[in-house]
Write a protein that holds these residues in place. Structure first.
Motif, PDB file in Angstrom:
ATOM      1  N   PRO A   7      67.113  44.801  36.623  1.00 54.39           N
ATOM      2  CA  PRO A   7      66.699  44.221  37.903  1.00 54.39           C
ATOM      3  C   PRO A   7      65.187  44.010  37.971  1.00 54.39           C
ATOM      4  CG  PRO A   7      67.233  46.535  38.186  1.00 54.39           C
ATOM      5  CD  PRO A   7      67.576  46.178  36.762  1.00 54.39           C
ATOM      6  N   VAL A   8      64.783  42.954  38.705  1.00 50.25           N
ATOM      7  CA  VAL A   8      63.361  42.679  38.917  1.00 50.25           C
ATOM      8  C   VAL A   8      62.926  43.081  40.321  1.00 50.25           C
ATOM      9  CG1 VAL A   8      63.297  40.826  37.220  1.00 50.25           C
ATOM     10  CG2 VAL A   8      63.745  40.281  39.630  1.00 50.25           C
ATOM     11  N   TYR A  23      59.550  44.327  42.002  1.00 48.25           N
ATOM     12  CA  TYR A  23      58.871  45.459  41.375  1.00 48.25           C
ATOM     13  C   TYR A  23      57.551  45.012  40.768  1.00 48.25           C
ATOM     14  CZ  TYR A  23      63.506  47.592  41.802  1.00 48.25           C
ATOM     15  OH  TYR A  23      64.697  48.060  42.270  1.00 48.25           O
ATOM     16  N   SER A  24      56.565  45.894  40.795  1.00 49.30           N
ATOM     17  CA  SER A  24      55.203  45.541  40.380  1.00 49.30           C
ATOM     18  C   SER A  24      55.127  44.999  38.949  1.00 49.30           C
ATOM     19  CB  SER A  24      54.264  46.729  40.549  1.00 49.30           C
ATOM     20  OG  SER A  24      54.705  47.818  39.777  1.00 49.30           O
ATOM     21  N   GLU A  25      55.951  45.477  38.054  1.00 52.26           N
ATOM     22  CA  GLU A  25      55.893  44.984  36.676  1.00 52.26           C
ATOM     23  C   GLU A  25      56.422  43.546  36.540  1.00 52.26           C
ATOM     24  OE1 GLU A  25      59.457  47.923  36.666  1.00 52.26           O
ATOM     25  OE2 GLU A  25      57.497  47.816  37.583  1.00 52.26           O
ATOM     26  N   PHE A  26      57.027  43.004  37.610  1.00 52.77           N
ATOM     27  CA  PHE A  26      57.547  41.635  37.589  1.00 52.77           C
ATOM     28  C   PHE A  26      56.836  40.737  38.603  1.00 52.77           C
ATOM     29  CE2 PHE A  26      61.114  44.309  36.145  1.00 52.77           C
ATOM     30  CZ  PHE A  26      61.335  43.741  34.907  1.00 52.77           C
ATOM     31  N   GLU A  27      55.627  41.108  39.026  1.00 45.11           N
ATOM     32  CA  GLU A  27      54.887  40.310  40.006  1.00 45.11           C
ATOM     33  C   GLU A  27      54.581  38.903  39.509  1.00 45.11           C
ATOM     34  OE1 GLU A  27      51.708  41.949  42.394  1.00 45.11           O
ATOM     35  OE2 GLU A  27      52.431  43.949  41.883  1.00 45.11           O
ATOM     36  N   GLN A  28      54.579  38.688  38.223  1.00 43.01           N
ATOM     37  CA  GLN A  28      54.340  37.353  37.677  1.00 43.01           C
ATOM     38  C   GLN A  28      55.408  36.381  38.181  1.00 43.01           C
ATOM     39  OE1 GLN A  28      51.599  36.487  35.944  1.00 43.01           O
ATOM     40  NE2 GLN A  28      52.319  34.385  36.094  1.00 43.01           N
ATOM     41  N   LYS A  31      54.092  34.957  41.337  1.00 42.16           N
ATOM     42  CA  LYS A  31      52.975  34.068  41.029  1.00 42.16           C
ATOM     43  C   LYS A  31      53.477  32.733  40.501  1.00 42.16           C
ATOM     44  CE  LYS A  31      49.793  37.844  40.182  1.00 42.16           C
ATOM     45  NZ  LYS A  31      49.081  38.630  39.207  1.00 42.16           N
ATOM     46  N   ASN A  32      54.529  32.739  39.697  1.00 42.29           N
ATOM     47  CA  ASN A  32      55.097  31.505  39.173  1.00 42.29           C
ATOM     48  C   ASN A  32      55.696  30.658  40.287  1.00 42.29           C
ATOM     49  OD1 ASN A  32      54.405  32.273  36.583  1.00 42.29           O
ATOM     50  ND2 ASN A  32      56.454  32.963  36.052  1.00 42.29           N
ATOM     51  N   ILE A  33      56.384  31.293  41.223  1.00 40.20           N
ATOM     52  CA  ILE A  33      56.986  30.576  42.348  1.00 40.20           C
ATOM     53  C   ILE A  33      55.893  29.968  43.219  1.00 40.20           C
ATOM     54  CG2 ILE A  33      58.295  30.862  44.493  1.00 40.20           C
ATOM     55  CD1 ILE A  33      59.971  32.970  42.996  1.00 40.20           C
ATOM     56  N   VAL A  34      54.902  30.763  43.568  1.00 42.58           N
ATOM     57  CA  VAL A  34      53.825  30.311  44.448  1.00 42.58           C
ATOM     58  C   VAL A  34      53.021  29.188  43.801  1.00 42.58           C
ATOM     59  CG1 VAL A  34      51.685  31.021  45.583  1.00 42.58           C
ATOM     60  CG2 VAL A  34      53.693  32.492  45.675  1.00 42.58           C
ATOM     61  N   GLY A  74      51.952  39.933  49.070  1.00 39.70           N
ATOM     62  CA  GLY A  74      51.954  40.724  47.843  1.00 39.70           C
ATOM     63  C   GLY A  74      53.227  40.514  47.057  1.00 39.70           C
ATOM     64  N   ASN A  75      53.971  41.586  46.858  1.00 35.06           N
ATOM     65  CA  ASN A  75      55.212  41.486  46.080  1.00 35.06           C
ATOM     66  C   ASN A  75      56.464  41.507  46.956  1.00 35.06           C
ATOM     67  OD1 ASN A  75      54.839  44.169  46.796  1.00 35.06           O
ATOM     68  ND2 ASN A  75      55.813  44.942  44.947  1.00 35.06           N
ATOM     69  N   ILE A  76      56.308  41.191  48.243  1.00 35.88           N
ATOM     70  CA  ILE A  76      57.448  41.153  49.160  1.00 35.88           C
ATOM     71  C   ILE A  76      57.650  39.732  49.663  1.00 35.88           C
ATOM     72  CG2 ILE A  76      58.401  41.961  51.342  1.00 35.88           C
ATOM     73  CD1 ILE A  76      56.779  44.544  50.929  1.00 35.88           C
ATOM     74  N   LEU A  77      58.840  39.200  49.406  1.00 36.11           N
ATOM     75  CA  LEU A  77      59.220  37.882  49.916  1.00 36.11           C
ATOM     76  C   LEU A  77      60.077  38.088  51.158  1.00 36.11           C
ATOM     77  CD1 LEU A  77      60.428  36.281  46.568  1.00 36.11           C
ATOM     78  CD2 LEU A  77      58.242  35.860  47.698  1.00 36.11           C
TER      79      LEU A  77
END
Length: 95
Positions: A7-8, A23-28, A31-34, A74-77
């Motif tokens: 899971p991401v 999760y922080s290790e999948f924040e990229q 960034k890719n979506i944005v 941040g990392n919350i959508l």
């Protein structure tokens, strides 16, 4: 056939909407979506959330839910309501 997927993130209910915590290790992933969106099209953009199917008696291991992006921090959508809580997120894609 069973497939083990890593899971991401996780889906959490948040009032009238849902939140997808990446999760922080999948924040990229965020960034890719944005990077593919311009500032004026953030809100209301359709996303596909691929997540674990919460129904244990269903033969399908994953479920794909189409929802709209409300905002992110941040990392919350924050997305439209998803019929899932504490489900593992496998992927998030722009529609």
């Amino acid at each position: 056939m069973r497939i083990n997927l890593e899971p991401v993130g996780i889906i959490k209910k948040a009032g009238k909407c849902s939140e997808v915590l990446i999760y922080s290790e999948f924040e990229q992933l965020i960034k890719n979506i944005v990077s593919k969106m311009s500032k004026n099209e953030e809100a209301g953009r359709n996303l596909l959330i691929i997540h674990k199917n919460k129904l244990n008696n269903d033969i399908h291991q994953v479920q794909i839910t189409k929802t709209n992006l409300i905002d992110w921090a941040g990392n919350i959508l924050r997305v439209g309501k998803i019929d899932a809580n504490d489900d593992s997120v496998i992927d998030v894609r722009l529609e």
